[in-house]
Motif scaffolding. Structure first.
Motif, PDB file in Angstrom:
ATOM      1  N   GLY A  94       0.789  -1.216   0.000  1.00 23.52           N
ATOM      2  CA  GLY A  94       0.000   0.000   0.000  1.00 23.52           C
ATOM      3  C   GLY A  94       0.822   1.267   0.000  1.00 23.52           C
ATOM      4  O   GLY A  94       0.300   2.355  -0.233  1.00 23.52           O
ATOM      5  N   GLY A  95       2.119   1.140   0.263  1.00 25.63           N
ATOM      6  CA  GLY A  95       2.985   2.307   0.305  1.00 25.63           C
ATOM      7  C   GLY A  95       3.488   2.704  -1.071  1.00 25.63           C
ATOM      8  O   GLY A  95       3.686   1.866  -1.947  1.00 25.63           O
ATOM      9  N   SER A  96       3.684   4.008  -1.256  1.00 17.49           N
ATOM     10  CA  SER A  96       4.202   4.553  -2.516  1.00 17.49           C
ATOM     11  C   SER A  96       5.442   5.392  -2.232  1.00 17.49           C
ATOM     12  O   SER A  96       5.609   5.946  -1.146  1.00 17.49           O
ATOM     13  N   LYS A  97       6.294   5.486  -3.238  1.00 21.82           N
ATOM     14  CA  LYS A  97       7.488   6.317  -3.139  1.00 21.82           C
ATOM     15  C   LYS A  97       7.845   6.849  -4.518  1.00 21.82           C
ATOM     16  O   LYS A  97       7.817   6.111  -5.506  1.00 21.82           O
ATOM     17  N   LYS A 103       6.790   7.109  -9.914  1.00 24.36           N
ATOM     18  CA  LYS A 103       6.238   6.790  -8.600  1.00 24.36           C
ATOM     19  C   LYS A 103       5.919   5.301  -8.529  1.00 24.36           C
ATOM     20  O   LYS A 103       5.255   4.751  -9.407  1.00 24.36           O
ATOM     21  N   LYS A 105       4.354   2.031  -6.377  1.00 20.62           N
ATOM     22  CA  LYS A 105       3.488   1.552  -5.299  1.00 20.62           C
ATOM     23  C   LYS A 105       3.653   0.053  -5.167  1.00 20.62           C
ATOM     24  O   LYS A 105       3.619  -0.676  -6.162  1.00 20.62           O
ATOM     25  N   TYR A 106       3.842  -0.405  -3.931  1.00 20.47           N
ATOM     26  CA  TYR A 106       3.995  -1.842  -3.661  1.00 20.47           C
ATOM     27  C   TYR A 106       2.607  -2.400  -3.340  1.00 20.47           C
ATOM     28  O   TYR A 106       1.962  -1.959  -2.383  1.00 20.47           O
ATOM     29  N   VAL A 107       2.157  -3.344  -4.164  1.00 24.87           N
ATOM     30  CA  VAL A 107       0.779  -3.833  -4.055  1.00 24.87           C
ATOM     31  C   VAL A 107       0.751  -5.324  -3.744  1.00 24.87           C
ATOM     32  O   VAL A 107       1.753  -6.024  -3.833  1.00 24.87           O
ATOM     33  N   SER A 155      -5.606   3.563 -11.140  1.00 20.83           N
ATOM     34  CA  SER A 155      -4.591   3.893 -12.139  1.00 20.83           C
ATOM     35  C   SER A 155      -5.064   3.553 -13.547  1.00 20.83           C
ATOM     36  O   SER A 155      -5.858   2.642 -13.745  1.00 20.83           O
TER      37      SER A 155
END
Length: 227
Positions: A94-97, A103, A105-107, A155
């Motif tokens: 759920g985190g994005s960087k 960008k 996002k780890y899903v 997205s």
């Protein structure tokens, strides 16, 4: 445009805004990729979905030779830090960087994750990567999951990289459904043919995708395309 080169199994090297981003490097132990020189890859980033050897085998060597930043979940990153890799960025679901290529996002992914020495690799994942040239989804090793619908809602996915080898992951039928869930008609196949368990009929898979109005792209090792 986004340029990508396939190096077998689930390994892809992307060039995005001049930055080289390598996904799940498993090259030297892969007999099908024996002609690939990993020293020539020289990525700026290495993105790893989970801890299985067929996704991390060349991480340490490539990271140390290139100085690339390793991006993965906290457990995988911590394991490689113990091996002397210092340029890292840990993430979790759920985190994005934002990085200088886009960008990330780890899903979620539905799979398992054990590192080569038996250590726990945390929970497996995939990546949604948003760039100036479009957004793509690198699914990692996963089963079909309704969580993919959230990706499609959040997205505009230009293309997806999905496992099609069945047995350990989705097969082509579920990959087609997954493409519907995330909202794309373009599937780049991965995680097939490397081992006997995941050998597939590639032409039959392409035909199934075509009947579902999807484009299944199956690349040769070393083949480069632009999307």
């Amino acid at each position: 445009m986004i340029e990508l080169t396939y190096f077998g199994h689930s390994t892809f090297l992307f060039v995005i805004d001049g930055k080289k981003v390598l996904f799940d490097p498993f090259i030297t132990p892969n007999e099908l990729a024996k002609g690939v020189d990993i020293k020539a890859l020289n990525p700026d980033y290495i993105l790893v979905t989970h801890g299985h050897e067929d996704h991390v085998a060349d991480v340490e060597t490539i990271a140390k030779e290139s100085g690339a930043m390793l991006v993965s979940n906290f457990e995988v990153v911590s394991w490689f830090q113990e091996k002397g890799i210092e340029n890292v960025h840990p993430m979790n679901h759920g985190g994005s960087k934002s990085f200088d290529f886009g960008k990330v996002k780890y899903v979620n992914a539905i799979h398992s994750s054990t590192l080569p020495d038996g250590s726990g690799g945390g929970n497996p994942g995939g990546f949604v990567v948003k760039t100036k040239s479009g957004t793509f989804y690198y699914a990692g090793d996963t089963a079909l999951t309704y969580d993919m619908k959230l990706i499609g809602e959040e997205s505009d996915i230009k293309f997806s990289l999905m496992p099609i080898g069945d047995n350990f992951t989705m097969g082509i039928e579920d990959a087609i459904k997954a493409a519907d869930f995330v909202g794309t008609n373009v599937i780049i196949g991965m995680h097939y043919d490397t081992f006997p368990y995941i050998e597939i009929d590639k032409e039959a898979a392409k035909e199934k995708a075509k009947k579902a109005d999807k484009e299944l792209i199956i690349l040769e090792i070393g083949e480069k395309i632009t999307l």
